[in-house]
Design a protein around this motif. Structure first.
Motif, mmCIF file in Angstrom:
data_model
loop_
_atom_site.group_PDB
_atom_site.id
_atom_site.type_symbol
_atom_site.label_atom_id
_atom_site.label_comp_id
_atom_site.label_asym_id
_atom_site.label_seq_id
_atom_site.Cartn_x
_atom_site.Cartn_y
_atom_site.Cartn_z
ATOM 1 N N VAL A 1 0.911 -1.194 -0.073
ATOM 2 C CA VAL A 1 -0.119 -0.002 0.001
ATOM 3 C C VAL A 1 0.913 1.323 0.065
ATOM 4 O O VAL A 1 1.655 1.435 0.945
ATOM 5 N N ILE B 1 0.663 5.177 0.127
ATOM 6 C CA ILE B 1 -0.350 6.076 0.404
ATOM 7 C C ILE B 1 0.409 7.430 -0.040
ATOM 8 O O ILE B 1 1.192 7.930 0.645
ATOM 9 N N ASP C 1 -10.832 7.629 -1.208
ATOM 10 C CA ASP C 1 -9.973 6.649 -0.816
ATOM 11 C C ASP C 1 -10.624 5.486 -0.524
ATOM 12 O O ASP C 1 -10.260 4.049 -0.875
ATOM 13 N N ILE D 1 -9.812 1.914 -2.227
ATOM 14 C CA ILE D 1 -9.642 0.586 -1.371
ATOM 15 C C ILE D 1 -10.530 -0.524 -1.622
ATOM 16 O O ILE D 1 -10.039 -1.844 -1.865
ATOM 17 N N ALA E 1 -9.406 -1.990 -5.055
ATOM 18 C CA ALA E 1 -8.418 -3.442 -4.537
ATOM 19 C C ALA E 1 -8.770 -4.542 -3.976
ATOM 20 O O ALA E 1 -8.409 -5.560 -4.511
ATOM 21 N N TYR F 1 -0.886 -4.165 -5.525
ATOM 22 C CA TYR F 1 -0.244 -2.959 -5.295
ATOM 23 C C TYR F 1 -1.610 -1.925 -5.253
ATOM 24 O O TYR F 1 -2.499 -1.906 -5.992
ATOM 25 N N ILE F 2 -1.381 -1.197 -4.006
ATOM 26 C CA ILE F 2 -2.961 -0.221 -3.676
ATOM 27 C C ILE F 2 -2.175 1.224 -3.462
ATOM 28 O O ILE F 2 -1.312 1.585 -2.540
ATOM 29 N N HIS F 3 -2.877 1.971 -4.094
ATOM 30 C CA HIS F 3 -2.345 3.540 -4.181
ATOM 31 C C HIS F 3 -3.573 4.568 -4.290
ATOM 32 O O HIS F 3 -3.932 5.109 -5.298
ATOM 33 N N LEU G 1 -8.046 1.384 6.513
ATOM 34 C CA LEU G 1 -7.024 -0.035 6.668
ATOM 35 C C LEU G 1 -7.565 -0.510 7.792
ATOM 36 O O LEU G 1 -7.522 -2.094 7.816
ATOM 37 N N ILE H 1 2.987 -0.902 4.191
ATOM 38 C CA ILE H 1 2.203 0.354 3.941
ATOM 39 C C ILE H 1 3.428 1.406 4.142
ATOM 40 O O ILE H 1 4.147 1.538 5.062
#
Length: 272
Positions: free
Chosen positions: A7, A9, A134, A138, A141, A154-156, A185, A201
């Motif tokens: 993740v 951020i 966001d 999420i 994802a 991959y989480i952005h 999260l 993260i």
């Protein structure tokens, strides 16, 4: 085989993570996560640092020197490496990530959702508005995780970076977005932990009080790194880690060979 969730951020400053993200720091406090500081590469801009995080190479090598470098990467990214190793990968990210690894320029209709095993990013959900929530990202994802079961995800999310640009890092809006991200999260991390994922993260860059980044200041370069899973020894570590070490760490966790361009680094928080 271990599965990894990374993740990133966007725009999360180190001190803000330390003071505002209660659940992540709770995991550290209770011996369930490792925590340390990462020093971002320069320039501390988004597109160059996406390339750093995903290829383990600096701008002077990869040529992605500014946000205006709209072209495919010439490096071997984590997406290329996982695909070549026969693993599945996925990404829910800002559209610049798609431009780096799948196609440039981004086609807003054809490239919004991508499912093609022949591409470096095999399962992708990409957004193009900086204010894209966001919470939605999420869940984009999480849908990929549940339906496609990638080995590397991959989480952005971008909300914190957007708030920082509009209000500056010393604002209730920026701090509020950090809290919001922590809550999002907190709703999913226990499930990922129970499923046995190795979770990292971090951030691409931080943010200064003027609502900018790109320079050499600590507020712009110092970002957090949290590591959760059986591969990590919990605790708060005083050592800082170079951002170039993130990509080879993902390779190590997945059991695949890093690219020849990636650095060799030791990780004091790894078990064994």
């Amino acid at each position: 085989m271990q599965k990894v969730i990374l993740v990133v951020i966007d725009g999360l400053q180190y001190e803000t993570a330390l003071t505002q993200m209660g659940f992540l720091n709770h995991l550290v406090e209770k011996g369930k996560a490792a925590h340390l500081k990462v020093i971002s590469e320069l320039p501390s801009m988004s597109r160059p640092l996406y390339e750093v995080l995903l290829t383990g190479t600096p701008s002077s090598v990869n040529g992605i020197t500014s946000n205006q470098a709209v072209r495919l990467s010439k490096e071997q990214s984590l997406f290329h490496l996982t695909r070549e190793a026969g693993l599945r990968n996925g990404a829910a990210a800002y559209y610049w990530v798609s431009e780096l690894y799948n196609r440039a320029p981004f086609h807003f209709v054809e490239d919004r959702q991508q499912y093609d095993e022949s591409k470096p990013i095999q399962c992708g959900s990409f957004y193009f508005e900086d204010a894209y929530p966001d919470s939605h990202l999420i869940l984009d994802a999480e849908i990929i995780r549940r339906k496609q079961d990638p080995h590397f995800l991959y989480i952005h999310p971008m909300g914190l970076d957007h708030a920082g640009h509009v209000y500056g890092s010393n604002s209730k809006q920026y701090r509020g977005r950090a809290i919001e991200m922590d809550v999002i999260l907190a709703n999913l991390l226990p499930e990922w932990m129970d499923a046995g994922y190795q979770i990292m993260i971090t951030a691409d860059h931080g943010m200064n009080e003027d609502g900018q980044h790109g320079g050499t200041g600590d507020a712009e370069r110092h970002v957090p790194f949290y590591a959760i899973g059986s591969a990590f020894q919990p605790g708060s570590y005083s050592e800082s880690m170079p951002q170039l070490a993130v990509a080879p760490l993902v390779c190590k966790l997945l059991g695949i060979n890093p690219s020849e361009a990636m650095i060799t680094h030791s990780y004091p928080f790894l078990v064994g």
